[in-house]
Design an enzyme around this catalytic site. Structure first.
Site, PDB file in Angstrom:
ATOM      1  N   LYS A 152       7.030  10.979   0.135  1.00  0.00           N
ATOM      2  CA  LYS A 152       6.778  10.230   1.378  1.00  0.00           C
ATOM      3  C   LYS A 152       8.051   9.501   1.834  1.00  0.00           C
ATOM      4  O   LYS A 152       8.434   9.553   2.999  1.00  0.00           O
ATOM      5  CB  LYS A 152       5.635   9.238   1.122  1.00  0.00           C
ATOM      6  CG  LYS A 152       5.332   8.237   2.202  1.00  0.00           C
ATOM      7  CD  LYS A 152       5.709   6.791   1.900  1.00  0.00           C
ATOM      8  CE  LYS A 152       5.538   6.264   0.519  1.00  0.00           C
ATOM      9  NZ  LYS A 152       5.964   4.916   0.272  1.00  0.00           N
ATOM     10  N   LYS A 189      15.112   1.061   2.765  1.00  0.00           N
ATOM     11  CA  LYS A 189      14.372   1.508   1.568  1.00  0.00           C
ATOM     12  C   LYS A 189      14.221   3.035   1.544  1.00  0.00           C
ATOM     13  O   LYS A 189      14.399   3.687   0.512  1.00  0.00           O
ATOM     14  CB  LYS A 189      12.999   0.837   1.545  1.00  0.00           C
ATOM     15  CG  LYS A 189      12.038   1.368   0.489  1.00  0.00           C
ATOM     16  CD  LYS A 189      12.509   1.078  -0.926  1.00  0.00           C
ATOM     17  CE  LYS A 189      11.622   1.757  -1.946  1.00  0.00           C
ATOM     18  NZ  LYS A 189      12.101   1.569  -3.311  1.00  0.00           N
ATOM     19  N   LEU A 222       0.856  -1.194   0.000  1.00  0.00           N
ATOM     20  CA  LEU A 222       0.000   0.000   0.000  1.00  0.00           C
ATOM     21  C   LEU A 222       0.891   1.242   0.000  1.00  0.00           C
ATOM     22  O   LEU A 222       2.097   1.144   0.205  1.00  0.00           O
ATOM     23  CB  LEU A 222      -0.907  -0.025   1.230  1.00  0.00           C
ATOM     24  CG  LEU A 222      -1.756  -1.288   1.424  1.00  0.00           C
ATOM     25  CD1 LEU A 222      -2.627  -1.151   2.662  1.00  0.00           C
ATOM     26  CD2 LEU A 222      -2.620  -1.567   0.206  1.00  0.00           C
ATOM     27  N   PRO A 223       0.321   2.422  -0.220  1.00  0.00           N
ATOM     28  CA  PRO A 223       1.160   3.628  -0.257  1.00  0.00           C
ATOM     29  C   PRO A 223       1.965   3.858   1.026  1.00  0.00           C
ATOM     30  O   PRO A 223       3.162   4.121   0.969  1.00  0.00           O
ATOM     31  CB  PRO A 223       0.153   4.747  -0.516  1.00  0.00           C
ATOM     32  CG  PRO A 223      -0.962   4.076  -1.261  1.00  0.00           C
ATOM     33  CD  PRO A 223      -1.058   2.707  -0.656  1.00  0.00           C
TER      34      PRO A 223
HETATM   35  P1  NDP Z   1      -0.221   2.993  -6.241  1.00  0.00           P
HETATM   36  O1  NDP Z   1      -0.611   4.328  -5.789  1.00  0.00           O
HETATM   37  O2  NDP Z   1      -0.095   2.696  -7.695  1.00  0.00           O
HETATM   38  O3  NDP Z   1      -1.219   1.878  -5.653  1.00  0.00           O
HETATM   39  C1  NDP Z   1      -1.596   1.872  -4.310  1.00  0.00           C
HETATM   40  C2  NDP Z   1      -2.431   0.646  -3.978  1.00  0.00           C
HETATM   41  O4  NDP Z   1      -2.820   0.738  -2.612  1.00  0.00           O
HETATM   42  C3  NDP Z   1      -3.718   0.529  -4.800  1.00  0.00           C
HETATM   43  O5  NDP Z   1      -4.043  -0.825  -4.911  1.00  0.00           O
HETATM   44  C4  NDP Z   1      -4.721   1.261  -3.910  1.00  0.00           C
HETATM   45  O6  NDP Z   1      -6.044   0.819  -4.109  1.00  0.00           O
HETATM   46  C5  NDP Z   1      -4.263   0.813  -2.547  1.00  0.00           C
HETATM   47  N1  NDP Z   1      -4.606   1.757  -1.492  1.00  0.00           N
HETATM   48  C6  NDP Z   1      -4.356   3.076  -1.433  1.00  0.00           C
HETATM   49  N2  NDP Z   1      -4.786   3.595  -0.261  1.00  0.00           N
HETATM   50  C7  NDP Z   1      -5.356   2.571   0.420  1.00  0.00           C
HETATM   51  C8  NDP Z   1      -5.986   2.467   1.682  1.00  0.00           C
HETATM   52  N3  NDP Z   1      -6.104   3.522   2.502  1.00  0.00           N
HETATM   53  N4  NDP Z   1      -6.469   1.255   2.055  1.00  0.00           N
HETATM   54  C9  NDP Z   1      -6.360   0.185   1.248  1.00  0.00           C
HETATM   55  N5  NDP Z   1      -5.768   0.219   0.039  1.00  0.00           N
HETATM   56  C10 NDP Z   1      -5.261   1.400  -0.362  1.00  0.00           C
HETATM   57  O7  NDP Z   1       1.164   2.678  -5.480  1.00  0.00           O
HETATM   58  P2  NDP Z   1       2.345   1.708  -5.949  1.00  0.00           P
HETATM   59  O8  NDP Z   1       1.811   0.370  -6.284  1.00  0.00           O
HETATM   60  O9  NDP Z   1       3.223   2.411  -6.897  1.00  0.00           O
HETATM   61  O10 NDP Z   1       3.178   1.650  -4.566  1.00  0.00           O
HETATM   62  C11 NDP Z   1       2.814   0.800  -3.483  1.00  0.00           C
HETATM   63  C12 NDP Z   1       3.989   0.836  -2.489  1.00  0.00           C
HETATM   64  O11 NDP Z   1       5.166   0.336  -3.125  1.00  0.00           O
HETATM   65  C13 NDP Z   1       4.325   2.264  -2.008  1.00  0.00           C
HETATM   66  O12 NDP Z   1       4.696   2.245  -0.676  1.00  0.00           O
HETATM   67  C14 NDP Z   1       5.493   2.662  -2.907  1.00  0.00           C
HETATM   68  O13 NDP Z   1       6.290   3.654  -2.306  1.00  0.00           O
HETATM   69  C15 NDP Z   1       6.203   1.319  -3.080  1.00  0.00           C
HETATM   70  N6  NDP Z   1       7.028   1.184  -4.277  1.00  0.00           N
HETATM   71  C16 NDP Z   1       6.551   1.510  -5.544  1.00  0.00           C
HETATM   72  C17 NDP Z   1       7.359   1.367  -6.660  1.00  0.00           C
HETATM   73  C18 NDP Z   1       6.885   1.687  -8.065  1.00  0.00           C
HETATM   74  O14 NDP Z   1       7.728   1.613  -8.999  1.00  0.00           O
HETATM   75  N7  NDP Z   1       5.614   2.012  -8.288  1.00  0.00           N
HETATM   76  C19 NDP Z   1       8.767   0.896  -6.522  1.00  0.00           C
HETATM   77  C20 NDP Z   1       9.122   0.507  -5.195  1.00  0.00           C
HETATM   78  C21 NDP Z   1       8.307   0.679  -4.115  1.00  0.00           C
HETATM   79  P3  NDP Z   1      -7.021   1.447  -5.240  1.00  0.00           P
HETATM   80  O15 NDP Z   1      -6.867   0.556  -6.433  1.00  0.00           O
HETATM   81  O16 NDP Z   1      -8.349   1.409  -4.613  1.00  0.00           O
HETATM   82  O17 NDP Z   1      -6.534   2.867  -5.485  1.00  0.00           O
END
Ligand code: NDP
Length: 304
Positions: free
Chosen positions: A248, A179, A73-74
């Site tokens: 963040k 990280k 999650l974020p």
């Molecule tokens: P996204 O913003 O693309 O996706 C976030 C996900 O979390 C979605 O499935 C969203 O659901 C869900 N979500 C958001 N808020 C909530 C909540 N309050 N309760 C439940 N579910 C929630 O993020 P990323 O996939 O890019 O990133 C996820 C994590 O991985 C982060 O911590 C990021 O820093 C880390 N990361 C990302 C990388 C990247 O290249 N993208 C690389 C390395 C780490 P919904 O579909 O409903 O919006």
């Protein structure tokens, strides 16, 4: 070593099918019986259709269907938000369950979550990743593990589905600390290169040759070697990792330095600049778009 038959492998649940969670979960689905949950149900439904994974209606139902539960999650606050209530994870965990949190989260929050889980007889490992959405698809992510030896052993078995370099760094929270610091360095590099390339452009040096020279010299970095050539010089800016999430991460690293009594003027300033870029560009902007702020200020475009 040959793989045990599917029915003898741990059942896994994956919560959070975002930009990186989705390809990570797809890799898990190849090796383990998988149940997924996503806040927006449509995302989970489409994933289930594409991979054959089961779809859970609530975090509780996902936890009930698995021995190992992964979250991506974020923020850590979002993970904490899934724990409680009648539909929460704690209501569904099986005895001795393991939560593996792949969120780029906060060490302090992870220690808090781990303590709550431990009191209920469950394990916790922080397991943030690096390598981007391409790395997730290819199964070549770096995975940074924090937790107790026994829990980490169990987590390794599952994260190998998407990880190549899997490093156990220490107790709970150390994966998240590692990280955050990695991404803080990435952020500083992005911000510095934005200033450097726009200054050079204003001084009459074209961005293409400037990046070429940097990459054959000592000022090079992952940002100059990969991100800028592929995304900025081409003007493609594909959305893979939100600037809001990089902000963040840098904030977590600054907090960590604060807690440890370590001076961090560079990082503190980077956090301010990222906050400004986030306010200007919005929540959906990609991280490398931070350079657009430099472009606008200097009145140049960093294209080849
Ligand atoms: P996204 O913003 O693309 O996706 C976030 C996900 O979390 C979605 O499935 C969203 O659901 C869900 N979500 C958001 N808020 C909530 C909540 N309050 N309760 C439940 N579910 C929630 O993020 P990323 O996939 O890019 O990133 C996820 C994590 O991985 C982060 O911590 C990021 O820093 C880390 N990361 C990302 C990388 C990247 O290249 N993208 C690389 C390395 C780490 P919904 O579909 O409903 O919006």
């Amino acid at each position: 070593m040959s793989e045990p038959p599917l029915h003898a492998r741990p059942r896994v649940a994956f919560l959070g099918l975002g930009a990186i969670g989705r390809p990570m979960a797809a890799r898990v689905a190849r090796l383990y019986p998988l149940t997924v949950w996503n806040r927006t149900a449509e995302g989970a439904r489409r994933f289930g259709e594409a991979t054959g994974a089961r779809v859970a209606a609530t975090p509780r139902a996902a936890a009930e269907a698995a021995e190992v539960v992964l979250t991506c999650l974020p923020t850590s606050a979002d993970v904490e938000g899934l724990l409680d209530g009648p539909d929460g994870l704690l209501a569904g965990f099986r005895p001795g369950a393991l939560l593996v949190d792949c969120t780029s989260g906060s060490p302090a929050a992870s220690r808090r979550i781990a303590a709550r889980l431990r009191a209920a007889g469950h394990g916790f490992v922080d397991a943030p990743v690096s390598g981007g959405t391409n790395g997730a698809e290819a199964g070549s992510l770096t995975v940074m593990l924090g937790g107790e030896e026994q829990d980490v052993l169990q987590a390794r078995e599952v994260v190998r589905a998407f990880g190549q370099r899997i490093e156990h760094l220490g107790g709970v929270g150390t994966g998240h600390a590692m990280k955050a610091v990695n991404n803080a360095l990435l952020a500083v590099n992005i911000l510095a290169l934005g200033e450097a390339l726009t200054a050079l452009a204003r001084a009459g040096v074209r961005p293409g040759p400037a990046v070429g020279v940097l990459n054959a010299s000592s000022g090079r970095s992952f940002v100059s070697e990969v991100l800028v050539p592929e995304r900025v010089l081409t003007g493609r800016f594909p959305p893979t990792f939100r600037l809001a999430l990089l902000h963040k991460d840098a904030g977590i690293a600054a907090e960590l330095a604060d807690e440890c009594g370590v001076d961090h003027p560079i990082l503190a300033h980077a956090v301010e600049l990222l906050a400004r870029a986030r306010a200007i560009l919005g929540e959906e902007a990609d991280y490398i778009e931070a350079l657009r702020v430099n472009e606008r200020q200097a009145g140049v475009e960093l294209r080849a």
